[in-house]
Design a protein around this motif. Sequence first.
Motif, PDB file in Angstrom:
ATOM      1  N   GLY A  72      -1.423  32.970  30.928  1.00  0.00           N
ATOM      2  CA  GLY A  72      -1.477  33.252  29.497  1.00  0.00           C
ATOM      3  C   GLY A  72      -0.786  34.535  29.089  1.00  0.00           C
ATOM      4  O   GLY A  72      -0.697  34.845  27.902  1.00  0.00           O
ATOM      5  N   LEU A  73      -0.286  35.294  30.073  1.00  0.00           N
ATOM      6  CA  LEU A  73       0.390  36.557  29.765  1.00  0.00           C
ATOM      7  C   LEU A  73       1.896  36.348  29.688  1.00  0.00           C
ATOM      8  O   LEU A  73       2.430  35.411  30.279  1.00  0.00           O
ATOM      9  CB  LEU A  73       0.071  37.600  30.843  1.00  0.00           C
ATOM     10  CG  LEU A  73      -1.388  38.074  30.908  1.00  0.00           C
ATOM     11  CD1 LEU A  73      -1.606  38.890  32.172  1.00  0.00           C
ATOM     12  CD2 LEU A  73      -1.753  38.884  29.684  1.00  0.00           C
ATOM     13  N   GLY A  74       2.582  37.255  29.001  1.00  0.00           N
ATOM     14  CA  GLY A  74       4.034  37.182  28.901  1.00  0.00           C
ATOM     15  C   GLY A  74       4.705  37.532  30.220  1.00  0.00           C
ATOM     16  O   GLY A  74       4.076  38.095  31.127  1.00  0.00           O
ATOM     17  N   ALA A  75       6.001  37.233  30.325  1.00  0.00           N
ATOM     18  CA  ALA A  75       6.752  37.438  31.569  1.00  0.00           C
ATOM     19  C   ALA A  75       6.771  38.902  31.993  1.00  0.00           C
ATOM     20  O   ALA A  75       6.779  39.213  33.187  1.00  0.00           O
ATOM     21  CB  ALA A  75       8.177  36.923  31.412  1.00  0.00           C
ATOM     22  N   ASP A  76       6.754  39.823  31.014  1.00  0.00           N
ATOM     23  CA  ASP A  76       6.877  41.240  31.359  1.00  0.00           C
ATOM     24  C   ASP A  76       5.528  41.964  31.390  1.00  0.00           C
ATOM     25  O   ASP A  76       5.476  43.189  31.466  1.00  0.00           O
ATOM     26  CB  ASP A  76       7.815  41.949  30.368  1.00  0.00           C
ATOM     27  CG  ASP A  76       7.382  41.747  28.923  1.00  0.00           C
ATOM     28  OD1 ASP A  76       6.476  40.909  28.689  1.00  0.00           O
ATOM     29  OD2 ASP A  76       7.935  42.423  28.025  1.00  0.00           O
ATOM     30  N   ALA A  77       4.414  41.223  31.360  1.00  0.00           N
ATOM     31  CA  ALA A  77       3.080  41.843  31.392  1.00  0.00           C
ATOM     32  C   ALA A  77       2.833  42.499  32.750  1.00  0.00           C
ATOM     33  O   ALA A  77       3.408  42.097  33.759  1.00  0.00           O
ATOM     34  CB  ALA A  77       2.010  40.788  31.113  1.00  0.00           C
ATOM     35  N   ASP A  78       1.960  43.502  32.755  1.00  0.00           N
ATOM     36  CA  ASP A  78       1.616  44.206  33.993  1.00  0.00           C
ATOM     37  C   ASP A  78       0.505  43.445  34.705  1.00  0.00           C
ATOM     38  O   ASP A  78      -0.662  43.526  34.317  1.00  0.00           O
ATOM     39  CB  ASP A  78       1.165  45.640  33.657  1.00  0.00           C
ATOM     40  CG  ASP A  78       0.698  46.398  34.889  1.00  0.00           C
ATOM     41  OD1 ASP A  78       0.962  45.914  36.016  1.00  0.00           O
ATOM     42  OD2 ASP A  78       0.066  47.470  34.735  1.00  0.00           O
ATOM     43  N   ARG A  79       0.888  42.711  35.766  1.00  0.00           N
ATOM     44  CA  ARG A  79      -0.106  41.907  36.497  1.00  0.00           C
ATOM     45  C   ARG A  79      -1.014  42.772  37.383  1.00  0.00           C
ATOM     46  O   ARG A  79      -1.938  42.251  38.000  1.00  0.00           O
ATOM     47  CB  ARG A  79       0.593  40.853  37.361  1.00  0.00           C
ATOM     48  CG  ARG A  79       0.576  39.444  36.761  1.00  0.00           C
ATOM     49  CD  ARG A  79       1.558  39.285  35.684  1.00  0.00           C
ATOM     50  NE  ARG A  79       1.510  37.973  35.019  1.00  0.00           N
ATOM     51  CZ  ARG A  79       2.399  37.579  34.144  1.00  0.00           C
ATOM     52  NH1 ARG A  79       3.394  38.371  33.809  1.00  0.00           N
ATOM     53  NH2 ARG A  79       2.298  36.410  33.551  1.00  0.00           N
ATOM     54  N   ASN A  80      -0.753  44.073  37.465  1.00  0.00           N
ATOM     55  CA  ASN A  80      -1.669  44.958  38.184  1.00  0.00           C
ATOM     56  C   ASN A  80      -2.808  45.438  37.289  1.00  0.00           C
ATOM     57  O   ASN A  80      -3.732  46.081  37.762  1.00  0.00           O
ATOM     58  CB  ASN A  80      -0.915  46.180  38.744  1.00  0.00           C
ATOM     59  CG  ASN A  80      -0.077  45.810  39.956  1.00  0.00           C
ATOM     60  OD1 ASN A  80      -0.436  44.901  40.704  1.00  0.00           O
ATOM     61  ND2 ASN A  80       1.038  46.471  40.138  1.00  0.00           N
ATOM     62  N   ASN A  81      -2.713  45.133  35.991  1.00  0.00           N
ATOM     63  CA  ASN A  81      -3.807  45.478  35.078  1.00  0.00           C
ATOM     64  C   ASN A  81      -4.880  44.395  35.197  1.00  0.00           C
ATOM     65  O   ASN A  81      -4.830  43.351  34.551  1.00  0.00           O
ATOM     66  CB  ASN A  81      -3.304  45.581  33.637  1.00  0.00           C
ATOM     67  CG  ASN A  81      -4.389  46.069  32.691  1.00  0.00           C
ATOM     68  OD1 ASN A  81      -5.563  45.740  32.840  1.00  0.00           O
ATOM     69  ND2 ASN A  81      -3.993  46.861  31.715  1.00  0.00           N
ATOM     70  N   PHE A  82      -5.846  44.690  36.042  1.00  0.00           N
ATOM     71  CA  PHE A  82      -6.853  43.705  36.438  1.00  0.00           C
ATOM     72  C   PHE A  82      -7.622  43.152  35.239  1.00  0.00           C
ATOM     73  O   PHE A  82      -7.866  41.951  35.138  1.00  0.00           O
ATOM     74  CB  PHE A  82      -7.805  44.367  37.437  1.00  0.00           C
ATOM     75  CG  PHE A  82      -8.916  43.487  37.880  1.00  0.00           C
ATOM     76  CD1 PHE A  82      -8.682  42.463  38.776  1.00  0.00           C
ATOM     77  CD2 PHE A  82     -10.200  43.658  37.390  1.00  0.00           C
ATOM     78  CE1 PHE A  82      -9.712  41.620  39.184  1.00  0.00           C
ATOM     79  CE2 PHE A  82     -11.231  42.834  37.787  1.00  0.00           C
ATOM     80  CZ  PHE A  82     -10.981  41.818  38.685  1.00  0.00           C
ATOM     81  N   VAL A  83      -8.002  44.042  34.326  1.00  0.00           N
ATOM     82  CA  VAL A  83      -8.799  43.613  33.169  1.00  0.00           C
ATOM     83  C   VAL A  83      -7.984  42.682  32.280  1.00  0.00           C
ATOM     84  O   VAL A  83      -8.451  41.601  31.890  1.00  0.00           O
ATOM     85  CB  VAL A  83      -9.295  44.832  32.360  1.00  0.00           C
ATOM     86  CG1 VAL A  83      -9.964  44.375  31.066  1.00  0.00           C
ATOM     87  CG2 VAL A  83     -10.277  45.652  33.185  1.00  0.00           C
ATOM     88  N   GLU A  84      -6.749  43.069  31.974  1.00  0.00           N
ATOM     89  CA  GLU A  84      -5.894  42.259  31.105  1.00  0.00           C
ATOM     90  C   GLU A  84      -5.671  40.867  31.697  1.00  0.00           C
ATOM     91  O   GLU A  84      -5.757  39.850  30.992  1.00  0.00           O
ATOM     92  CB  GLU A  84      -4.546  42.974  30.910  1.00  0.00           C
ATOM     93  CG  GLU A  84      -3.711  42.392  29.783  1.00  0.00           C
ATOM     94  CD  GLU A  84      -2.392  43.135  29.578  1.00  0.00           C
ATOM     95  OE1 GLU A  84      -1.447  42.495  29.080  1.00  0.00           O
ATOM     96  OE2 GLU A  84      -2.307  44.331  29.926  1.00  0.00           O
ATOM     97  N   VAL A  85      -5.415  40.824  33.003  1.00  0.00           N
ATOM     98  CA  VAL A  85      -5.189  39.534  33.676  1.00  0.00           C
ATOM     99  C   VAL A  85      -6.466  38.686  33.634  1.00  0.00           C
ATOM    100  O   VAL A  85      -6.429  37.497  33.298  1.00  0.00           O
ATOM    101  CB  VAL A  85      -4.728  39.755  35.140  1.00  0.00           C
ATOM    102  CG1 VAL A  85      -4.669  38.428  35.887  1.00  0.00           C
ATOM    103  CG2 VAL A  85      -3.357  40.418  35.175  1.00  0.00           C
ATOM    104  N   SER A  86      -7.606  39.307  33.956  1.00  0.00           N
ATOM    105  CA  SER A  86      -8.879  38.563  34.004  1.00  0.00           C
ATOM    106  C   SER A  86      -9.251  37.991  32.647  1.00  0.00           C
ATOM    107  O   SER A  86      -9.690  36.840  32.540  1.00  0.00           O
ATOM    108  CB  SER A  86     -10.009  39.469  34.505  1.00  0.00           C
ATOM    109  OG  SER A  86      -9.757  39.890  35.818  1.00  0.00           O
TER     110      SER A  86
END
Length: 461
Positions: A72-86
């Motif tokens: 659900g995140l954009g291509a350039d999102a920070d996948r190390n941001n655990f909260v945002e990813v979760s």
Amino acid sequence: MSVQTTVLVLPSPAQGHVNPFMILSQKLVEYGCNIIFVNTEFIHNKVVSSMGNQESGVTGGSPIKLVSMPDGLGADADRNNFVEVSVSILKNMPAMVEKLIEDVRLKDRVIVSCIVADFFMAWGLEIASKIGIKGVLFCPAPASLIALHCSIPRLIDDGIIDSKGLPITQKAFQLSPNFPAMDAGSIWWANGVDSIFGIEIFNLLVDCMKILELTECWLCNSTPDLEPEALSFVPKLLPIGPLLRSYDHDQGVSTQRSLGQFWEEDLSCINWLDQQPLGSVIYVAFGSFTDFDNKQFTELALGLELTNRPFLWVVRQDSDCNKTVPLPNEFKGNQGKIVKWAPQQQVLSHPAIACFVSHCGWNSTIEGLSNGVPFLCWPYFADQFLNKTYICDQLKVGLGFDSDENGLISREEIKVKVDKVLSDEKIRSKARVLKEKLLNNIKVGGRSSQNLNKFINWLKE
């Protein structure tokens, strides 16, 4: 309809979670199960690209089917941001997982009979409950972490943390009289520099704990030899560890890569280890997440050189990070080998390995202990500080590093601790004894082996 037991597996999107979930999946396959292994697209692409030409081994007729879903995140999102990813996964993936279960039932005539979910993917247990199939928690972290999570209400009542999960006191506390002492550093979600981030993780944590009550089946990658206090504190946790990757030696280690890795393993390091004297090599690896600044990276490189011993050092080249730190000019590295990613279980079982400089992630901890390798502990995040306490203070099979007044672990400190751990016969002896205890758990008739059998029988009922 397919009567073979089909299990849908939901790991959190991190290397330290995907790896043990894949090992558990391979164990379930040995017991005749089929696996639908669900990753986010971002993680799935990493796993597939690391496999080279082996991709066909997990598609088509394979008992492990790799499936990807957008996070659900954009291509350039920070996948190390655990909260945002979760949070994004929670918004997007549950409906897709439900649809997947229905699609395989209608199109492939396969009935998913169980969902095995990671702690932060606990929403999978809600789906299982809703559609009337079995749901299982598998915790790839230490049992002591689950014990800590279960104690959150009491920690608030006792004034250890506030209602937002942030530490109120720096004093040590115990979860029970037999439990090792913990300090504010053990409250892992509050270890970051940003208290808002800590509060967000804490809120996720509390929500997940409520969902876990939907299932009585909790598995963990541990043993009573490692964490007797934690396992008696959370009696519903069934230890099935150590979960170790098995290698088919008939095929030869030079061609076989581990399924579930995010980066391609450099198998040339096994040939290099074959050329080194027994018990001589320092193995240095900090998992998939640890980052060093230039100063600390330089001290580490020059510290390894200062030991004057052979070393095998894993230095990730994360294209996502775009901040590869160059090796210092004065670093010769003649006695060492640097790789981007290693087949760690094979490395740690190699007779040339003398000690393990580690971030103390739970997988690395389990793999090191199961191979009788002494530790030099350099924790970075989350449960790693707790794991270091177990390794050094409870199990007494390793040493920690001391940082200077600037928070730097110096090259001299690295040399001193390497010399100390390698000359300490008590540490090496304890490590060997613990290895035998751990491996006895997974032999036929061992406690973890019996627990796994109990789980499989329940699964197939």
